[in-house]
Scaffold this motif. Structure first.
Motif, PDB file in Angstrom:
ATOM      1  N   GLY A  56      20.366  -7.334   2.364  1.00 46.60           N
ATOM      2  CA  GLY A  56      20.020  -8.495   1.548  1.00 46.60           C
ATOM      3  C   GLY A  56      21.225  -9.350   1.210  1.00 46.60           C
ATOM      4  O   GLY A  56      22.296  -9.216   1.813  1.00 46.60           O
ATOM      5  N   GLN A  57      21.043 -10.211   0.236  1.00 46.41           N
ATOM      6  CA  GLN A  57      22.092 -11.150  -0.173  1.00 46.41           C
ATOM      7  C   GLN A  57      22.030 -11.371  -1.673  1.00 46.41           C
ATOM      8  O   GLN A  57      20.946 -11.494  -2.240  1.00 46.41           O
ATOM      9  N   VAL A  58      23.198 -11.432  -2.310  1.00 44.22           N
ATOM     10  CA  VAL A  58      23.269 -11.682  -3.752  1.00 44.22           C
ATOM     11  C   VAL A  58      24.175 -12.877  -4.006  1.00 44.22           C
ATOM     12  O   VAL A  58      24.913 -13.314  -3.120  1.00 44.22           O
ATOM     13  N   ARG A  59      24.128 -13.380  -5.220  1.00 39.70           N
ATOM     14  CA  ARG A  59      24.846 -14.621  -5.545  1.00 39.70           C
ATOM     15  C   ARG A  59      25.694 -14.456  -6.798  1.00 39.70           C
ATOM     16  O   ARG A  59      25.258 -13.851  -7.783  1.00 39.70           O
ATOM     17  N   VAL A  60      26.903 -15.014  -6.741  1.00 35.38           N
ATOM     18  CA  VAL A  60      27.818 -15.002  -7.883  1.00 35.38           C
ATOM     19  C   VAL A  60      27.661 -16.313  -8.643  1.00 35.38           C
ATOM     20  O   VAL A  60      27.811 -17.393  -8.061  1.00 35.38           O
ATOM     21  N   THR A  61      27.347 -16.239  -9.936  1.00 36.04           N
ATOM     22  CA  THR A  61      27.156 -17.445 -10.738  1.00 36.04           C
ATOM     23  C   THR A  61      27.869 -17.329 -12.081  1.00 36.04           C
ATOM     24  O   THR A  61      28.119 -16.222 -12.571  1.00 36.04           O
TER      25      THR A  61
END
Length: 229
Positions: A56-61
């Motif tokens: 999968g893919q995750v996001r840094v915010t």
């Protein structure tokens, strides 16, 4: 909880470990499945564990003072996050949310530091990663202070694009709100800039992709704006 099929074998950081070491390391991690949109860690959380993305893919915010969400980067399978808190023991500097369904392995900070100390290749990779992130952030700060919104969008499109026979392609095309979050503006501004690029013949919208017809022209505009700024 680890299962027999859960393994860190797909994580390049551990490429120098032999199978026995890798199996033992995998068994000491906690494994978690997350759904798209689910938060894995939040900004200023006190935890210090490191997370490895197996699928999968995750996001840094981060959330700006204005309340607007700023997207720093996406993390695909094979990469990891949380190393800063594991090294200095301080609160998280950003939040992490799943972009897609994802599988992550959670490693205690002492174990992560042990790996760094025991395996020179792991240490070198972490040092290169941290140095690279500092350089990227320095570049973004420079862009934010030097470029107007239009040119920041150009720069972000160029970062997201991959070479193609007819120019460069951004696939899948990011939602306008996501692109806005990456450059610190509003969705409406992104729509205006993309429409203007289409009229100039520099951008083509296709199903599942944005095609940059002349990346060199956009790079030239960004470079000129940096010099003028």
């Amino acid at each position: 909880m680890s299962r027999p099929t859960d393994t860190l074998v797909g994580i390049p950081l551990f490429r120098s470990l032999d199978p026995v070491e890798l199996t033992a390391l995998s068994a000491r991690c906690l494994w978690r499945r997350v759904e798209a949109g689910q938060w894995i860690i939040d900004h200023e959380d006190e935890g210090t564990d490191v997370f490895f993305v197996l699928a999968g893919q995750v996001r840094v915010t981060i959330r700006a003072v204005s309340g607007r969400e700023v997207i720093l980067r996406d993390i695909p399978a094979g990469e990891f996050f949380g190393e800063m808190a594991a090294i200095d023991g301080k609160a998280r500097s950003a939040g992490i949310v799943a972009v897609t369904g994802a599988t992550v392995a959670r490693m205690p900070a002492p174990l992560f530091r042990e790996c760094i100390h025991r395996h020179p290749d792991v240490c070198d990779q972490v040092l290169r990663l941290l140095t690279g992130e500092i350089r990227k952030l320095a570049g973004r700060v420079n862009e934010s202070n030097t470029l107007d919104v239009k040119h920041r969008i150009y720069a972000e499109l160029l970062r997201l694009a991959r070479p193609d026979g007819r120019g460069a392609v951004v696939s899948p095309p990011p939602p306008h709100a996501d692109l806005a979050g990456r450059v610190g503006t509003r969705r409406e501004a992104v729509s205006r800039v993309l429409s203007a690029l289409e009229k100039e013949g520099l951008l083509e919208k296709r199903r599942g992709a944005l095609v940059l017809r002349d990346p060199a022209a956009l790079e030239k505009r960004v470079r000129r704006a940096m010099e003028d700024g």
